[in-house]
Design a protein around this motif. Structure first.
Motif, mmCIF file in Angstrom:
data_model
loop_
_atom_site.group_PDB
_atom_site.id
_atom_site.type_symbol
_atom_site.label_atom_id
_atom_site.label_comp_id
_atom_site.label_asym_id
_atom_site.label_seq_id
_atom_site.Cartn_x
_atom_site.Cartn_y
_atom_site.Cartn_z
ATOM 1 N N PRO A 33 0.840 -1.199 0.000
ATOM 2 C CA PRO A 33 0.000 0.000 0.000
ATOM 3 C C PRO A 33 0.877 1.252 0.000
ATOM 4 N N CYS A 34 0.401 2.287 -0.673
ATOM 5 C CA CYS A 34 1.196 3.508 -0.813
ATOM 6 C C CYS A 34 0.324 4.747 -0.664
ATOM 7 N N LEU A 35 0.790 5.673 0.158
ATOM 8 C CA LEU A 35 0.141 6.956 0.367
ATOM 9 C C LEU A 35 0.981 8.045 -0.291
ATOM 10 N N ALA A 36 0.347 8.903 -1.075
ATOM 11 C CA ALA A 36 1.019 10.071 -1.648
ATOM 12 C C ALA A 36 0.514 11.307 -0.918
ATOM 13 N N THR A 37 1.454 12.135 -0.458
ATOM 14 C CA THR A 37 1.079 13.397 0.162
ATOM 15 C C THR A 37 1.552 14.538 -0.732
ATOM 16 N N VAL A 38 0.766 15.603 -0.739
ATOM 17 C CA VAL A 38 1.093 16.765 -1.560
ATOM 18 C C VAL A 38 1.072 17.994 -0.661
ATOM 19 N N LEU A 39 2.189 18.713 -0.677
ATOM 20 C CA LEU A 39 2.317 19.957 0.081
ATOM 21 C C LEU A 39 2.590 21.083 -0.911
ATOM 22 N N VAL A 40 1.753 22.104 -0.869
ATOM 23 C CA VAL A 40 1.965 23.283 -1.701
ATOM 24 C C VAL A 40 2.423 24.397 -0.768
ATOM 25 N N GLY A 41 3.634 24.897 -1.003
ATOM 26 C CA GLY A 41 4.191 25.930 -0.138
ATOM 27 C C GLY A 41 5.133 25.332 0.886
ATOM 28 N N ASP A 42 5.528 26.151 1.859
ATOM 29 C CA ASP A 42 6.513 25.681 2.830
ATOM 30 C C ASP A 42 6.103 25.972 4.268
ATOM 31 N N ASP A 43 4.820 25.803 4.550
ATOM 32 C CA ASP A 43 4.315 26.014 5.902
ATOM 33 C C ASP A 43 5.013 25.043 6.861
ATOM 34 N N PRO A 44 5.734 25.546 7.878
ATOM 35 C CA PRO A 44 6.484 24.675 8.786
ATOM 36 C C PRO A 44 5.610 23.659 9.532
ATOM 37 N N ALA A 45 4.434 24.084 9.972
ATOM 38 C CA ALA A 45 3.550 23.155 10.684
ATOM 39 C C ALA A 45 3.101 22.023 9.764
ATOM 40 N N SER A 46 2.807 22.355 8.518
ATOM 41 C CA SER A 46 2.393 21.336 7.548
ATOM 42 C C SER A 46 3.526 20.355 7.285
ATOM 43 N N LYS A 47 4.744 20.873 7.172
ATOM 44 C CA LYS A 47 5.895 19.992 6.951
ATOM 45 C C LYS A 47 6.074 19.033 8.119
ATOM 46 N N LYS A 65 4.981 8.522 -0.431
ATOM 47 C CA LYS A 65 5.694 9.422 -1.340
ATOM 48 C C LYS A 65 5.229 10.834 -1.047
ATOM 49 N N ASN A 66 6.194 11.737 -0.951
ATOM 50 C CA ASN A 66 5.888 13.121 -0.640
ATOM 51 C C ASN A 66 6.177 13.995 -1.850
ATOM 52 N N TYR A 67 5.219 14.819 -2.215
ATOM 53 C CA TYR A 67 5.379 15.747 -3.327
ATOM 54 C C TYR A 67 5.269 17.160 -2.768
ATOM 55 N N GLU A 68 6.346 17.914 -2.868
ATOM 56 C CA GLU A 68 6.356 19.287 -2.387
ATOM 57 C C GLU A 68 6.448 20.235 -3.573
ATOM 58 N N LEU A 69 5.504 21.155 -3.618
ATOM 59 C CA LEU A 69 5.443 22.133 -4.705
ATOM 60 C C LEU A 69 5.638 23.527 -4.121
ATOM 61 N N PRO A 70 6.284 24.414 -4.868
ATOM 62 C CA PRO A 70 6.485 25.778 -4.358
ATOM 63 C C PRO A 70 5.165 26.530 -4.235
ATOM 64 N N SER A 71 5.139 27.532 -3.375
ATOM 65 C CA SER A 71 3.895 28.284 -3.159
ATOM 66 C C SER A 71 3.458 29.068 -4.400
ATOM 67 N N ASP A 72 4.379 29.308 -5.339
ATOM 68 C CA ASP A 72 4.009 30.034 -6.558
ATOM 69 C C ASP A 72 3.650 29.099 -7.722
ATOM 70 N N VAL A 73 3.425 27.829 -7.415
ATOM 71 C CA VAL A 73 3.055 26.859 -8.444
ATOM 72 C C VAL A 73 1.720 27.270 -9.079
ATOM 73 N N LYS A 74 1.545 26.924 -10.328
ATOM 74 C CA LYS A 74 0.300 27.240 -11.037
ATOM 75 C C LYS A 74 -0.773 26.195 -10.701
ATOM 76 N N GLN A 75 -1.999 26.653 -10.697
ATOM 77 C CA GLN A 75 -3.161 25.796 -10.437
ATOM 78 C C GLN A 75 -3.118 24.538 -11.312
ATOM 79 N N GLU A 76 -2.864 24.728 -12.589
ATOM 80 C CA GLU A 76 -2.865 23.612 -13.536
ATOM 81 C C GLU A 76 -1.802 22.572 -13.182
ATOM 82 N N ASP A 77 -0.669 23.041 -12.676
ATOM 83 C CA ASP A 77 0.405 22.111 -12.325
ATOM 84 C C ASP A 77 0.015 21.225 -11.142
ATOM 85 N N VAL A 78 -0.691 21.811 -10.180
ATOM 86 C CA VAL A 78 -1.150 21.010 -9.034
ATOM 87 C C VAL A 78 -2.201 20.012 -9.509
#
Length: 161
Positions: A33-47, A65-78
Protein backbone atom coordinates in the motif's frame (compact mmCIF):
# COMPACT_ATOMS: atom_id res chain seq x y z
CA UNK A 1 -17.91 12.88 38.62
CA UNK A 2 -14.78 10.74 38.15
CA UNK A 3 -12.28 11.78 35.50
CA UNK A 4 -11.09 9.23 32.96
CA UNK A 5 -7.46 9.43 31.97
CA UNK A 6 -7.18 8.51 28.32
CA UNK A 7 -3.77 7.35 27.13
CA UNK A 8 -3.83 8.22 23.43
CA UNK A 9 -0.26 7.15 22.84
CA UNK A 10 -0.85 3.65 24.19
CA UNK A 11 -4.07 3.27 22.21
CA UNK A 12 -2.33 4.54 19.06
CA UNK A 13 0.41 1.92 19.50
CA UNK A 14 -2.22 -0.83 19.85
CA UNK A 15 -3.94 0.39 16.68
CA UNK A 16 -0.62 0.63 14.82
CA UNK A 17 0.11 -3.01 15.71
CA UNK A 18 -3.22 -4.09 14.22
CA UNK A 19 -2.68 -1.94 11.14
CA UNK A 20 0.80 -3.41 10.64
CA UNK A 21 -0.77 -6.91 10.57
CA UNK A 22 -3.44 -5.74 8.10
CA UNK A 23 -0.77 -4.16 5.89
CA UNK A 24 1.19 -7.44 5.86
CA UNK A 25 -1.97 -9.29 4.75
CA UNK A 26 -2.55 -6.68 2.05
CA UNK A 27 1.03 -7.05 0.84
CA UNK A 28 0.66 -10.84 0.59
CA UNK A 29 -2.65 -10.53 -1.27
CA UNK A 30 -1.76 -7.83 -3.76
CA UNK A 31 0.86 -5.11 -3.39
CA UNK A 32 2.51 -2.66 -1.02
CA UNK A 33 0.00 0.00 0.00
CA UNK A 34 1.20 3.51 -0.81
CA UNK A 35 0.14 6.96 0.37
CA UNK A 36 1.02 10.07 -1.65
CA UNK A 37 1.08 13.40 0.16
CA UNK A 38 1.09 16.77 -1.56
CA UNK A 39 2.32 19.96 0.08
CA UNK A 40 1.96 23.28 -1.70
CA UNK A 41 4.19 25.93 -0.14
CA UNK A 42 6.51 25.68 2.83
CA UNK A 43 4.32 26.01 5.90
CA UNK A 44 6.48 24.67 8.79
CA UNK A 45 3.55 23.15 10.68
CA UNK A 46 2.39 21.34 7.55
CA UNK A 47 5.89 19.99 6.95
CA UNK A 48 6.05 18.69 10.52
CA UNK A 49 2.60 17.11 10.23
CA UNK A 50 3.57 15.34 7.01
CA UNK A 51 6.87 14.17 8.47
CA UNK A 52 4.91 12.44 11.25
CA UNK A 53 2.52 10.88 8.70
CA UNK A 54 5.41 9.50 6.63
CA UNK A 55 7.13 8.19 9.76
CA UNK A 56 3.94 6.42 10.84
CA UNK A 57 3.51 4.94 7.36
CA UNK A 58 7.03 3.53 7.56
CA UNK A 59 6.36 2.18 11.04
CA UNK A 60 3.36 0.14 9.88
CA UNK A 61 4.79 -0.93 6.51
CA UNK A 62 3.00 1.48 4.21
CA UNK A 63 5.07 3.05 1.47
CA UNK A 64 4.73 6.81 1.22
CA UNK A 65 5.69 9.42 -1.34
CA UNK A 66 5.89 13.12 -0.64
CA UNK A 67 5.38 15.75 -3.33
CA UNK A 68 6.36 19.29 -2.39
CA UNK A 69 5.44 22.13 -4.70
CA UNK A 70 6.49 25.78 -4.36
CA UNK A 71 3.89 28.28 -3.16
CA UNK A 72 4.01 30.03 -6.56
CA UNK A 73 3.05 26.86 -8.44
CA UNK A 74 0.30 27.24 -11.04
CA UNK A 75 -3.16 25.80 -10.44
CA UNK A 76 -2.87 23.61 -13.54
CA UNK A 77 0.41 22.11 -12.32
CA UNK A 78 -1.15 21.01 -9.03
CA UNK A 79 -4.16 19.56 -10.84
CA UNK A 80 -1.86 17.77 -13.30
CA UNK A 81 -0.03 16.19 -10.36
CA UNK A 82 -3.37 15.08 -8.90
CA UNK A 83 -4.29 13.46 -12.24
CA UNK A 84 -0.95 11.62 -12.39
CA UNK A 85 -1.41 10.37 -8.81
CA UNK A 86 -5.00 9.30 -9.58
CA UNK A 87 -3.79 7.33 -12.61
CA UNK A 88 -0.83 5.74 -10.81
CA UNK A 89 -1.94 2.22 -9.83
CA UNK A 90 0.86 2.00 -7.23
CA UNK A 91 -0.69 4.91 -5.27
CA UNK A 92 -3.62 3.81 -3.10
CA UNK A 93 -4.30 7.03 -1.21
CA UNK A 94 -3.77 10.75 -1.75
CA UNK A 95 -3.60 13.43 0.92
CA UNK A 96 -3.41 17.11 0.01
CA UNK A 97 -2.02 18.98 3.00
CA UNK A 98 -4.09 21.99 4.00
CA UNK A 99 -3.89 24.93 4.09
CA UNK A 100 -3.19 25.59 0.43
CA UNK A 101 -1.87 29.05 -0.53
CA UNK A 102 -4.69 31.48 -1.46
CA UNK A 103 -3.42 31.69 -5.05
CA UNK A 104 -4.63 28.10 -5.54
CA UNK A 105 -8.33 27.15 -5.63
CA UNK A 106 -8.37 24.48 -2.94
CA UNK A 107 -11.85 23.29 -3.90
CA UNK A 108 -10.69 22.50 -7.43
CA UNK A 109 -7.66 20.64 -6.09
CA UNK A 110 -9.69 18.55 -3.65
CA UNK A 111 -12.30 17.95 -6.36
CA UNK A 112 -9.55 16.65 -8.67
CA UNK A 113 -8.60 13.85 -6.25
CA UNK A 114 -10.20 10.52 -7.13
CA UNK A 115 -12.86 9.82 -4.45
CA UNK A 116 -11.43 6.29 -4.11
CA UNK A 117 -8.00 7.68 -3.21
CA UNK A 118 -9.17 10.60 -1.03
CA UNK A 119 -7.88 9.56 2.40
CA UNK A 120 -9.19 12.66 4.19
CA UNK A 121 -12.74 12.33 2.85
CA UNK A 122 -12.68 15.92 1.53
CA UNK A 123 -13.80 15.25 -2.05
CA UNK A 124 -17.40 16.49 -2.49
CA UNK A 125 -18.57 12.93 -3.25
CA UNK A 126 -17.07 11.64 0.01
CA UNK A 127 -18.29 14.62 2.02
CA UNK A 128 -21.80 13.95 0.73
CA UNK A 129 -21.58 10.28 1.64
CA UNK A 130 -20.38 11.21 5.13
CA UNK A 131 -23.30 13.60 5.61
CA UNK A 132 -25.71 10.80 4.66
CA UNK A 133 -23.86 8.27 6.84
CA UNK A 134 -23.09 6.19 3.75
CA UNK A 135 -19.35 6.42 4.06
CA UNK A 136 -16.72 3.83 3.38
CA UNK A 137 -14.02 6.10 4.75
CA UNK A 138 -14.12 8.32 7.81
CA UNK A 139 -11.64 11.22 8.03
CA UNK A 140 -8.83 10.28 10.41
CA UNK A 141 -9.15 12.99 13.07
CA UNK A 142 -12.84 12.47 13.88
CA UNK A 143 -12.39 8.69 13.54
CA UNK A 144 -9.49 8.84 16.01
CA UNK A 145 -11.53 10.82 18.53
CA UNK A 146 -14.54 8.50 18.26
CA UNK A 147 -12.26 5.45 18.54
CA UNK A 148 -10.64 6.80 21.69
CA UNK A 149 -13.97 7.69 23.28
CA UNK A 150 -15.35 4.23 22.46
CA UNK A 151 -12.21 2.51 23.77
CA UNK A 152 -12.58 4.26 27.12
CA UNK A 153 -16.38 3.83 27.07
CA UNK A 154 -17.04 7.56 27.26
CA UNK A 155 -20.75 8.15 26.73
CA UNK A 156 -21.54 11.28 24.73
CA UNK A 157 -25.31 11.28 24.85
CA UNK A 158 -26.63 14.27 26.77
CA UNK A 159 -23.19 15.87 27.08
CA UNK A 160 -22.20 19.27 25.73
CA UNK A 161 -18.78 20.15 24.39
Amino acid sequence: MIATIMDGKRLANEIKSRIKEEVESFKRASSVPCLATVLVGDDPASKTYLKIKHSTCCEVGIQSKNYELPSDVKQEDVQDLMCRLNDDKSIHGILIQLPIPPTIDGYKIVDSISPEKDVDGLHPYNTGRISYRRYELIPCTPKGIVTMLAHYRIELEGKHA
